[in-house]
Enzyme design. Sequence first.
Site, short mmCIF file in Angstrom:
data_model
loop_
_atom_site.label_atom_id
_atom_site.label_comp_id
_atom_site.label_asym_id
_atom_site.label_seq_id
_atom_site.Cartn_x
_atom_site.Cartn_y
_atom_site.Cartn_z
N ASN A 73 0.83 -1.21 0.00
CA ASN A 73 0.00 0.00 0.00
C ASN A 73 0.87 1.27 0.00
OD1 ASN A 73 1.08 -0.03 2.53
ND2 ASN A 73 -0.86 -0.10 3.64
N HIS B 145 3.46 1.80 2.04
CA HIS B 145 4.04 2.17 3.33
C HIS B 145 5.56 2.02 3.31
CE1 HIS B 145 3.42 -2.14 5.10
NE2 HIS B 145 4.71 -1.99 4.85
C1 F6R Z 1 10.50 -3.21 7.57
C2 F6R Z 1 9.57 -2.18 7.16
C3 F6R Z 1 8.46 -2.40 6.18
C4 F6R Z 1 8.86 -3.31 5.02
C5 F6R Z 1 7.71 -3.47 4.03
C6 F6R Z 1 8.03 -4.47 2.93
O1 F6R Z 1 11.40 -2.73 8.54
O2 F6R Z 1 9.68 -1.10 7.67
O3 F6R Z 1 8.02 -1.16 5.70
O4 F6R Z 1 9.97 -2.77 4.36
O5 F6R Z 1 6.55 -3.90 4.70
O6 F6R Z 1 8.16 -5.73 3.50
P1 F6R Z 1 8.70 -6.97 2.69
O7 F6R Z 1 10.11 -6.70 2.35
O8 F6R Z 1 8.55 -8.14 3.64
O9 F6R Z 1 7.82 -7.09 1.47
#
Ligand code: F6R
Length: 241
Positions: free
Chosen positions: A136, A138
């Site tokens: 989304n 973030h």
């Molecule tokens: C992790 C963090 C999150 C992840 C995001 C993507 O410290 O802050 O914002 O970077 O959720 O997660 P993955 O890499 O598991 O798809």
Amino acid sequence: MNVFVTDSYEEMSRAAADVIATLVAEKPDCVLGLATGSTPIGLYAELVKDYEAGKISFAKVKSFNLDEYRGLPGDHDQSYRYFMNTNLFDHVDIDKAQTHVPDGTNPDAEAEGLAYEAAIEEAGGVDLQLLGLGHNGHIGFNEPADDFPVITHVVDLTESTINANSRLFDSIDEVPRQAYTMGIGTIMKAREILLVVNGEGKAEIVRDVLTGPVTPRVPASALQLHPKVTVVLDKEAAKLL
Ligand code: F6R
């Protein structure tokens, strides 16, 4: 913004590791902002390989992680401190006393956020902040909202995040309901940003983040306003660019 498209997760991990390794070689006492999640696991493995090959030393590096679950001690296997120890810190020569993750056990959330900001300032600010990207948009735990959160703060996790995370815990009751995260302001203060994204499932959000309007509804779109951003994608994530 420099965008690099690589052929695979492995190539993406190596290219992103090279950005970090180059900085550490140029500035051995640099301050790294680090991330957890599945995306950076490969790049941390590459950095461990570089260390084992004698190509890089983290002895003088300081680090600050983006986020941490509230309520989990660092030795809990789902805490982000534990993730960092097992994926990187335990395998390189970094001084663990110089690695920082928000303290999930501090009962005073506001004090913890302010102390984290002060510690970053005292270290001289973050030289390079590594980021993954949520579906989304973030970054950290900064979810789509009406405003860009400024400093390190506590967020309430959404029901869908709690449900998604429950697979990693013995029961849903054990899943933390809150987390600490650097704010978008904290992230934007880093002198350089490295955004790493892989997989077709993130192609749409990558397009929105890099080419759509800057809006807190897509938190990572704020990166368009940062003067020094490197984006490393695999070809699936870059599909709609
Ligand atoms: C992790 C963090 C999150 C992840 C995001 C993507 O410290 O802050 O914002 O970077 O959720 O997660 P993955 O890499 O598991 O798809």
